[in-house]
Write an enzyme that holds these catalytic residues in place. Structure first.
Site, short mmCIF file in Angstrom:
data_model
loop_
_atom_site.label_atom_id
_atom_site.label_comp_id
_atom_site.label_asym_id
_atom_site.label_seq_id
_atom_site.Cartn_x
_atom_site.Cartn_y
_atom_site.Cartn_z
N GLY A 148 0.84 -1.19 0.00
CA GLY A 148 0.00 0.00 0.00
C GLY A 148 0.88 1.25 0.00
O GLY A 148 2.10 1.17 -0.09
N GLU A 178 9.86 -2.22 4.42
CA GLU A 178 9.16 -2.12 3.12
C GLU A 178 10.13 -1.71 2.01
O GLU A 178 10.07 -2.23 0.90
CB GLU A 178 8.02 -1.10 3.21
O1 LIG Z 1 4.13 1.70 7.19
C1 LIG Z 1 3.09 1.44 6.60
C2 LIG Z 1 2.95 1.35 5.15
O2 LIG Z 1 3.82 2.17 4.42
C3 LIG Z 1 1.55 1.32 4.58
O3 LIG Z 1 1.65 0.64 3.36
C4 LIG Z 1 0.91 2.66 4.36
O4 LIG Z 1 0.88 3.38 5.58
C5 LIG Z 1 -0.52 2.55 3.79
O5 LIG Z 1 -1.33 1.91 4.71
P1 LIG Z 1 -2.90 1.74 4.48
O6 LIG Z 1 -3.07 0.77 3.35
O7 LIG Z 1 -3.42 1.22 5.78
O8 LIG Z 1 -3.45 3.10 4.16
#
Ligand SMILES: O=C[C@H](O)[C@H](O)[C@H](O)COP(=O)(O)O
Length: 234
Positions: free
Chosen positions: A86, A107
């Site tokens: 994401g 990530e």
């Molecule tokens: O550290 C978290 C990540 O980078 C997530 O992929 C990002 O915050 C997006 O998260 P969500 O899909 O819950 O909006």
């Protein structure tokens, strides 16, 4: 989260699942959208689909174990075929802000070890200029104040300013899976993400930052009219 919003995340995740072929070595992202991907992937695995995944956080690892998605480590499997993750913001050229969940370091390591990175998001994440979402910067706890001053002056040199906040988890500072802290930098519009990335990387106390540049090649963005595929040229 509204049911509609969750539905959009599931739609984006489903589109990404279409990129996964039998036998792939996957990087598996973190956050609410990536978790929808894990759920869909787990259903395919239960049907006999064979993949192996490197999770980008302890949280994702727990969900994968719970749902039966086979896991490996980046040490055992250092080259991956595809990472699905994401994002907090998706800007032009598929420049991203990530790290809202604090997983940005793993990530980025996992995405960089993958031949491809595909982003999944709902349409609210698409922006013209990165920076409305505060930029997460992962820092070593040692010398925190000096590192924050250095971040401030590096930003200032690029014409950026705004409050820096050490992310909290209840009463205590939030700690990443790597044992570091997160400084959320509300700089507003980041017109030159590359310059900011380079400036942050030059600060010794900065472990990594949430600007993901030249990593993603495709984004599946779910909106009311369906899922839009965004490539590098858009
Ligand atoms: O550290 C978290 C990540 O980078 C997530 O992929 C990002 O915050 C997006 O998260 P969500 O899909 O819950 O909006």
């Amino acid at each position: 989260m509204s049911g509609d919003m969750r539905e959009l995340k599931i739609e984006a995740a489903r589109a990404a699942l279409g990129q996964v072929t039998d036998g792939m070595r996957l990087g598996i992202g973190t956050g609410s959208t990536a978790e929808e991907f894990v759920r869909l992937l787990a259903a395919r695995v239960a049907e006999g689909f064979s993949v192996i995944g490197v999770p980008t956080s302890e949280r994702t690892a727990r969900l994968c174990v719970e749902l039966g998605v086979p896991l490996t480590t980046l040490d055992e499997t250092p080259a991956l075929d595809l990472t699905i993750d994401g994002a907090d913001e998706v800007g032009p050229g598929l420049a991203l802000i990530k790290g809202g969940g604090g997983a940005l370091l793993r990530e980025k390591i996992v995405a960089a070890a993958s031949r491809r990175m595909v982003v999944i998001a709902d349409k609210s994440k698409m922006v013209e200029t990165l920076g409305q979402f505060p930029l997460p910067v992962e820092v070593n706890a040692f010398g925190l104040r000096a590192t924050m001053l250095a971040i401030e002056s590096a930003a200032q040199a690029l014409g950026l300013s705004g409050p820096l906040a050490v992310r909290q988890a209840g009463e205590k500072p939030f700690e990443t899976d790597g044992g570091h802290l997160i400084v959320d930098a509300s700089f507003g519009r980041i017109r030159d993400p590359r310059a900011l990335s380079n400036a942050l990387h030059a600060i010794p106390g900065v472990v990594e930052h949430g600007l993901f540049l030249d990593l993603a090649d495709t984004a599946f963005i779910a909106g009311d009219g369906g899922v839009r595929t965004v490539g590098l040229s858009e």
